[in-house]
Design a protein around this motif. Structure first.
Motif, short mmCIF file in Angstrom:
data_model
loop_
_atom_site.label_atom_id
_atom_site.label_comp_id
_atom_site.label_asym_id
_atom_site.label_seq_id
_atom_site.Cartn_x
_atom_site.Cartn_y
_atom_site.Cartn_z
N ILE A 161 40.46 46.85 32.58
CA ILE A 161 39.48 45.80 32.86
C ILE A 161 39.08 45.81 34.33
N ALA A 162 40.06 46.02 35.21
CA ALA A 162 39.76 46.09 36.65
C ALA A 162 38.80 47.23 36.94
N ALA A 163 39.03 48.38 36.30
CA ALA A 163 38.15 49.53 36.51
C ALA A 163 36.72 49.23 36.04
N GLU A 164 36.61 48.52 34.92
CA GLU A 164 35.28 48.17 34.41
C GLU A 164 34.54 47.24 35.37
N LYS A 165 35.30 46.47 36.16
CA LYS A 165 34.69 45.57 37.14
C LYS A 165 34.51 46.20 38.51
N GLY A 166 34.84 47.49 38.61
CA GLY A 166 34.59 48.21 39.86
C GLY A 166 35.76 48.25 40.82
N TYR A 167 36.98 47.97 40.34
CA TYR A 167 38.16 47.99 41.20
C TYR A 167 39.07 49.16 40.79
N ASP A 168 39.80 49.68 41.77
CA ASP A 168 40.66 50.84 41.52
C ASP A 168 41.98 50.46 40.86
N GLN A 169 42.56 49.36 41.28
CA GLN A 169 43.89 48.98 40.84
C GLN A 169 43.96 47.47 40.64
N VAL A 170 45.16 47.00 40.22
CA VAL A 170 45.40 45.58 39.96
C VAL A 170 46.38 45.04 40.99
N LEU A 171 46.15 43.82 41.47
CA LEU A 171 47.12 43.09 42.27
C LEU A 171 47.69 42.00 41.39
N TRP A 172 48.99 42.08 41.08
CA TRP A 172 49.61 41.15 40.17
C TRP A 172 49.95 39.83 40.87
N LEU A 173 49.54 38.73 40.26
CA LEU A 173 49.88 37.39 40.75
C LEU A 173 50.85 36.74 39.76
N PHE A 174 51.53 35.69 40.23
CA PHE A 174 52.44 34.98 39.35
C PHE A 174 52.50 33.51 39.71
N GLY A 175 52.52 32.66 38.68
CA GLY A 175 52.71 31.23 38.87
C GLY A 175 51.42 30.49 39.16
N ASP A 176 51.51 29.16 39.06
CA ASP A 176 50.34 28.32 39.31
C ASP A 176 49.86 28.41 40.75
N ASP A 177 50.77 28.77 41.66
CA ASP A 177 50.37 28.90 43.05
C ASP A 177 49.79 30.27 43.37
N ARG A 178 49.71 31.15 42.36
CA ARG A 178 49.11 32.48 42.52
C ARG A 178 49.81 33.28 43.62
N ARG A 179 51.13 33.31 43.53
CA ARG A 179 51.87 34.10 44.52
C ARG A 179 51.67 35.59 44.27
N ILE A 180 51.67 36.36 45.32
CA ILE A 180 51.41 37.79 45.26
C ILE A 180 52.71 38.53 44.98
N THR A 181 52.68 39.48 44.04
CA THR A 181 53.89 40.23 43.69
C THR A 181 53.74 41.72 44.01
N GLU A 182 53.06 42.46 43.14
CA GLU A 182 52.94 43.91 43.34
C GLU A 182 51.51 44.37 43.09
N GLY A 183 51.24 45.60 43.51
CA GLY A 183 49.94 46.22 43.28
C GLY A 183 50.05 47.29 42.22
#
Length: 428
Positions: free
Chosen positions: A270-292
């Motif tokens: 889905i990210a590629a279809e939107k023009g992005y190379d990779q995904v940045l994974w978020l977690f939780g209601d506060d949208r904390r950053i985890t991994e790429g």
């Protein structure tokens, strides 16, 4: 018969395997010799049939007792510019199996090729698969080296335990990895940034559909010559994703298992279809950053006191993979000797940080670099992060000074140009 070369294939405190290559009437002939102290015994031509006593509950005591079946015909080496990650494999692999009655078999070096498994095996039905990613490099002295391989082995032991796979001994597996590296030395590219990628894998092979622990397993080790993970080291774009998650508390995100990867393929698509190379994974209601995607993620942020920069990554809370390159970047960033080399003070921080933090740092001009970090990519730059329909743009047109300095140092250590705290381990 003239000896073309002698090569130590495997060593331990008990013995070593010496592969001697002869040229006889136009034919190249391999002999495997087991060396114990001052004595050498020719075991067999192309095959070492001696069996390792099997042990219930653990790996064989030593990797020096290998069954060796060498390939009759060696593959031609590819031009390095044609190498793509994980698509080319060397001539040989190592395989061992676990049976609940007899324990681990003697490991075998054999030609790379298909394996035969029952379709009801647990690895197919319930995903009991663990692996590691490692690289072997040739140093300026011609010696093959691994980068902090003890960390890979400890992580693999923990991953197997998490999936209740039969127990492994990482030290024995490391001996086997070194054996394969020395046997496949010709496959290690000499150019900087290229390496022989190694994939030790343990899979659950219990035949049956019962939802239960697998009491059978297979270990295999593959070798694949590879170049840079991205064909050109250019900045990648990331799409921040929160509707799907990579890992969760109490799950398996902190282990290197196959089940952590395939659920990410659809968000990646889905990210590629939107023009992005990779995904940045978020977690939780506060949208904390985890991994790429399948890599650790770092940001470089300007400090308010003007004394250097912060190097920030998510803390190891059980959802983050404890990457070897991640740990190495943090260690370098905390070392005054490295600060002196690069003329910059770094403050490594492992903590919770969110997309709101990232947006705030960006708006204040404090967000200097974003980096993806892992064995395959080593260290690579990120230039923009998509979030809720807008892009957070990272300044600069390529790798920034912190990413450049870390990548250069790690590569210098990996490729044997710099000795640093024993991180580069020669395959002897």
């Amino acid at each position: 018969m003239p000896v073309l070369f002698e090569e130590i294939l495997c060593t331990s405190s008990r013995a070593s395997i010496l592969v001697v290559t002869f040229l006889f009437e136009g034919m190249t002939i391999f002999f495997a010799l087991e060396r114990r102290g001052t004595n050498s015994v020719a075991a067999a031509q192309r095959n070492l049939p001696r069996k390792e006593p099997r042990h219930h509950g653990g790996m064989p005591h030593s990797a020096s007792k290998l069954n060796i079946t060498l390939a009759k015909t060696l593959k031609p080496l590819q031009p390095i510019e044609t190498l793509r990650f994980g698509q080319t494999f060397s001539d040989h692999m190592i395989v061992a199996t676990y049976d609940p009655e007899t324990g681990w078999s003697a490991p075998e070096v054999k030609p790379h090729g298909p394996i035969t498994l029952d379709p009801a095996c647990s690895c197919f039905q319930y995903g009991g698969n663990v692996f590691e990613g490692m690289k072997a490099y040739l140093g300026p002295d011609g010696k093959a080296r691994l980068f902090r391989p003890d960390m890979n082995m400890r992580r693999m032991e923990k991953s197997c335990a998490r999936l209740a796979l039969p127990p492994i001994d990482g030290d024995v597996i490391l001996e086997l990895v070194k054996c394969l590296v020395n046997l496949e030395r010709r496959w290690i590219p000499t150019e900087s940034g290229y390496s022989l990628y190694l994939r030790p894998t343990v899979i659950a092979t219990r035949p049956g559909l019962g939802v239960t622990v697998s009491d059978h397993a297979m270990l295999y080790i593959l070798a694949s010559p590879t170049g840079p993970y991205f064909q050109v080291l250019k900045p990648v774009s990331l799409l921040a994703v929160s509707e799907n998650v990579r890992a969760w508390p109490g799950g398996t995100g902190g282990h290197k298992i196959a089940g952590n990867y395939s659920p990410g393929f659809l968000p990646q698509q889905i990210a590629a279809e939107k023009g992005y190379d990779q995904v940045l994974w978020l977690f939780g209601d506060d949208r904390r950053i985890t991994e790429g995607t399948a890599m650790n993620f770092f940001v470089v942020v300007k400090r308010d006191d003007g004394d250097g920069v912060d190097l920030i990554t998510a803390a190891l809370d059980g959802t983050i993979l404890p990457g070897v390159t991640r740990a190495s970047c943090l260690a370098l960033a905390s070392d005054p000797e490295f600060h002196k080399e690069i003329s910059l003070r770094l403050y490594p921080q492992e903590k919770v940080y969110t997309m709101n933090d990232l947006a705030k740092w960006s708006s204040e001009g404090k967000l200097l670099e974003a980096l993806i970090v892992g064995t395959a990519v080593i260290i690579g730059p990120c230039n923009r992060i998509g979030y809720e329909g807008e892009d957070i743009v990272i300044p600069g047109s390529g790798m920034g000074p912190v990413g450049t300095a870390l990548r250069k140092k790690v590569l210098d250590i990996q490729e044997g140009r710099t000795e640093w705290k024993g991180w580069s381990v020669v395959c002897t």
